[in-house]
Design a protein around this motif. Sequence first.
Motif, PDB file in Angstrom:
ATOM      1  N   PRO A 176      -3.347  -2.498  -3.677  1.00 13.46           N
ATOM      2  CA  PRO A 176      -2.784  -3.938  -3.899  1.00 13.46           C
ATOM      3  C   PRO A 176      -3.895  -4.790  -4.539  1.00 13.46           C
ATOM      4  N   GLY A 177      -4.950  -4.555  -3.723  1.00 17.06           N
ATOM      5  CA  GLY A 177      -5.894  -5.564  -4.170  1.00 17.06           C
ATOM      6  C   GLY A 177      -6.740  -5.426  -5.494  1.00 17.06           C
ATOM      7  N   ILE A 178      -6.659  -4.178  -6.327  1.00 19.57           N
ATOM      8  CA  ILE A 178      -6.832  -3.801  -7.599  1.00 19.57           C
ATOM      9  C   ILE A 178      -5.687  -4.251  -8.525  1.00 19.57           C
ATOM     10  N   LEU A 179      -4.448  -3.857  -8.049  1.00 25.11           N
ATOM     11  CA  LEU A 179      -3.378  -4.325  -8.940  1.00 25.11           C
ATOM     12  C   LEU A 179      -3.157  -5.668  -8.827  1.00 25.11           C
ATOM     13  N   GLY A 180      -3.340  -6.446  -7.589  1.00 28.30           N
ATOM     14  CA  GLY A 180      -3.236  -7.619  -7.804  1.00 28.30           C
ATOM     15  C   GLY A 180      -4.218  -8.634  -8.736  1.00 28.30           C
ATOM     16  N   TRP A 210       1.142  -1.129   0.072  1.00 25.87           N
ATOM     17  CA  TRP A 210      -0.061   0.014  -0.071  1.00 25.87           C
ATOM     18  C   TRP A 210       0.894   1.105   0.004  1.00 25.87           C
ATOM     19  N   ARG A 211       2.042   1.202   0.698  1.00 27.13           N
ATOM     20  CA  ARG A 211       2.817   2.505   0.742  1.00 27.13           C
ATOM     21  C   ARG A 211       3.384   2.741  -0.721  1.00 27.13           C
ATOM     22  N   SER A 212       3.699   1.603  -1.440  1.00 26.49           N
ATOM     23  CA  SER A 212       4.215   1.663  -2.641  1.00 26.49           C
ATOM     24  C   SER A 212       3.254   2.064  -3.863  1.00 26.49           C
ATOM     25  N   ASN A 213       2.304   1.085  -3.777  1.00 28.46           N
ATOM     26  CA  ASN A 213       1.419   1.070  -5.115  1.00 28.46           C
ATOM     27  C   ASN A 213       0.077   1.527  -4.796  1.00 28.46           C
ATOM     28  N   VAL A 232     -13.942  -4.365  -4.544  1.00 26.96           N
ATOM     29  CA  VAL A 232     -12.580  -4.315  -4.171  1.00 26.96           C
ATOM     30  C   VAL A 232     -12.038  -2.765  -4.490  1.00 26.96           C
ATOM     31  N   ILE A 233     -12.892  -2.273  -5.563  1.00 24.37           N
ATOM     32  CA  ILE A 233     -12.421  -0.668  -5.977  1.00 24.37           C
ATOM     33  C   ILE A 233     -12.985   0.031  -4.986  1.00 24.37           C
ATOM     34  N   ASP A 234     -14.259  -0.138  -4.326  1.00 28.27           N
ATOM     35  CA  ASP A 234     -14.877   0.779  -3.281  1.00 28.27           C
ATOM     36  C   ASP A 234     -13.846   0.792  -2.187  1.00 28.27           C
ATOM     37  N   GLU A 235     -13.365  -0.501  -1.892  1.00 27.02           N
ATOM     38  CA  GLU A 235     -12.566  -0.435  -0.495  1.00 27.02           C
ATOM     39  C   GLU A 235     -11.093   0.310  -0.495  1.00 27.02           C
ATOM     40  N   LEU A 245       0.518 -12.917  -6.112  1.00 27.84           N
ATOM     41  CA  LEU A 245       0.796 -12.818  -4.754  1.00 27.84           C
ATOM     42  C   LEU A 245       0.448 -11.589  -4.221  1.00 27.84           C
ATOM     43  N   LYS A 246       0.358 -10.347  -4.825  1.00 29.07           N
ATOM     44  CA  LYS A 246       0.034  -9.119  -4.333  1.00 29.07           C
ATOM     45  C   LYS A 246      -1.562  -9.259  -3.897  1.00 29.07           C
ATOM     46  N   ARG A 247      -2.349  -9.882  -4.851  1.00 28.94           N
ATOM     47  CA  ARG A 247      -3.735 -10.095  -4.198  1.00 28.94           C
ATOM     48  C   ARG A 247      -3.874 -10.880  -3.209  1.00 28.94           C
ATOM     49  N   VAL A 248      -2.943 -12.055  -3.040  1.00 31.72           N
ATOM     50  CA  VAL A 248      -3.039 -12.807  -1.778  1.00 31.72           C
ATOM     51  C   VAL A 248      -2.890 -11.693  -0.355  1.00 31.72           C
ATOM     52  N   ALA A 249      -1.972 -10.926  -0.587  1.00 33.86           N
ATOM     53  CA  ALA A 249      -2.041  -9.782   0.594  1.00 33.86           C
ATOM     54  C   ALA A 249      -3.343  -9.305   0.830  1.00 33.86           C
ATOM     55  N   ALA A 250      -3.890  -8.737  -0.061  1.00 33.62           N
ATOM     56  CA  ALA A 250      -5.091  -7.979   0.110  1.00 33.62           C
ATOM     57  C   ALA A 250      -6.160  -9.088   0.312  1.00 33.62           C
ATOM     58  N   ASP A 251      -6.158 -10.316  -0.064  1.00 34.98           N
ATOM     59  CA  ASP A 251      -7.491 -11.174   0.210  1.00 34.98           C
ATOM     60  C   ASP A 251      -7.566 -11.452   1.421  1.00 34.98           C
ATOM     61  N   PHE A 252      -6.373 -11.749   2.137  1.00 33.38           N
ATOM     62  CA  PHE A 252      -6.237 -12.506   3.505  1.00 33.38           C
ATOM     63  C   PHE A 252      -5.724 -11.371   4.513  1.00 33.38           C
ATOM     64  N   LYS A 253      -5.752 -10.182   4.343  1.00 29.97           N
ATOM     65  CA  LYS A 253      -5.392  -9.129   4.962  1.00 29.97           C
ATOM     66  C   LYS A 253      -6.475  -9.202   6.351  1.00 29.97           C
ATOM     67  N   ASP A 254      -5.953  -8.440   7.371  1.00 28.18           N
ATOM     68  CA  ASP A 254      -7.008  -7.926   8.351  1.00 28.18           C
ATOM     69  C   ASP A 254      -7.442  -6.604   8.218  1.00 28.18           C
TER      70      ASP A 254
END
Length: 604
Positions: free
Chosen positions: A54-58, A48-51, A160-163, A84-93
């Motif tokens: 993450p969920g959209i780009l993943g 998130w700091r860089s791009n 995902v966009i809304d979030e 794998l970027k999407r994985v971080a978005a899918d399973f984050k808290d």
Amino acid sequence: MQPTDIGNPDYFHKVVDCQWACPAHTPVPEYIRLIAAGRYTDSYMINWRSNVFPGILGRTCDRPCEPACRRGRVEKEAVAICRLKRVAADFKDDVRARLPAIPSKKNGKRIACIGAGPASLTVARDLMPLGYHVVLYDQDPFAGGMIRTQIPRFRLPEPVIDEEVGYVLGMGVETRFGQRVDSLKALLAEGYDAIFVGCGAPRGKDLDVPGRQEAAARVHIGIDWLASVSFGHVASIGKRVIVLGGGNTAMDCCRTARRLGGEDVKVIVRSGFEEMKASPWEKEDAIAEDIPILNYLVPKSFSHHDGKLSGVWFEKVRAEYDAKGRRKLVPTGEPDQHFECDDVLVAIGQENAFPWIERDAGVEFDKWGLPVLNQKTLQSTHPKVLFGGDAAFGPKNIIWAVAHGHDAAISIDKLCNGEDLGERPPPMENLVSQKMGIHEWSYDNEISTEKRYKVHHAEKRAALKDIKVEVELGFDRKRAYLEAQRCLNCDVQTVFTSKLCIECDACVDICPMDCINFTANGEEEDLRRRLIAPALNPSQDLYVSGALKTGRVMVKDEDVCLHCGLCAERCPTGAWDMQKFLIDMTHAGPACRSRKRSPALTTS
């Protein structure tokens, strides 16, 4: 050759090929290691700091990192970095508590962002924590720009966009949605301290061939048609559809048409299949949905009867190349081909359109209609007006828009603080040893032999029935872990200390890639050819030590090193060490404004 200056921020950054290739310089190996450790939220925040998205780009990134992946040099397929970027978005808290605090007291500076796409949202994301008042304009009723209007929901679900857009809007950005900007002069008159133009390339190119006007009712510009579908204005299409164009927009058009009633959908392209601009995986997904792609066919005219489209005529061509490798399409002489259809979607490219910027407002344009910009600062010929994303240099992709947003935010912050926009402090970096014992490391240096894992997809029949059914389902936790293990940890660098070396050549013997050499120094071209395995890729550096006791130098080819750590494990004196390289790209803020800041390389 001179000894390598590993204190140069770019040296090891360039060795981390995936991060170097990413326009936003996302620290890929670091976030992949965190996924392997099950630390999904930490991985998400690094992204998130860089791009920013993450969920959209993943789900949608053009993946410039993957062709650069070092894994692709030892086997066919790169690490699935994007998935794998999407994985971080899918399973984050829930990450809201970890987002930057927004000061209640503003700094008195007002910034207008035109267009609520990824570039403008990135500018707002970077400036809001610094106390700026950001006003976001968009003619559409929602933020997201092309993310929302041009990418179909079966690739990118709206929640995902809304979030992720919501994280930015939740910082207190003032929104003026559904409000079209018709005059730059009027906007400047409102007293904004800076104006960022991130309105994209909103005009799709048309096809001016005979029959175009007569068949206009059933010939649609691709990006406009996709936007109409996204906002619910279009819900059906004819059974026979031709899509003209070979880019990602064409792939989105054809797959959308299949879901809206198109039974016979074809993509017809003037170039060869390999030359198409669409990403390979986009073409694969279209073909998997029974959409044929026909190549080397140039549209000549639209056929029509009584004002109704009936088909398209094409001329068959072939590619010829001159002595300099330049391609020219020439007719084959075969009879023209006619394909019947009910609708045509034209997706042959996009172009910029700035009818709202008066030509005497102080912003100059070049002969292609693009703004004249300083490529580093993104400042136009009007000092208060900056551009980014597709509006700056023409259509690219989301990750480039994000990178432009970061750069523009730096420029705006410097502009508002009376500093030279051209002064860009280098990034901060550090090197941290991963040594836990003589032969133990704090990272997993075992190299996985697994091939790239495939992701699960929704069942085709169900996916084609509903345009909102997401097709690619992403990795589950187990497959994410296994795919993450394929990463070669390119950011854990092999660092050599000349004074500790006894020139026993143990590292040379154990290196599985023959990339370590002890030899006489020489000019680079000569030295590259004299190595055990000649280093013939000049785009990757040689790591050259100072003179050793025998007068030789250590030379390592960074191009083929696997960062396996065997050299450091074998070295009896500790001359080789494995040190994790972390680079912190400069974003807008006080550290960036400090003219005294210099690159800092710390080791421990």
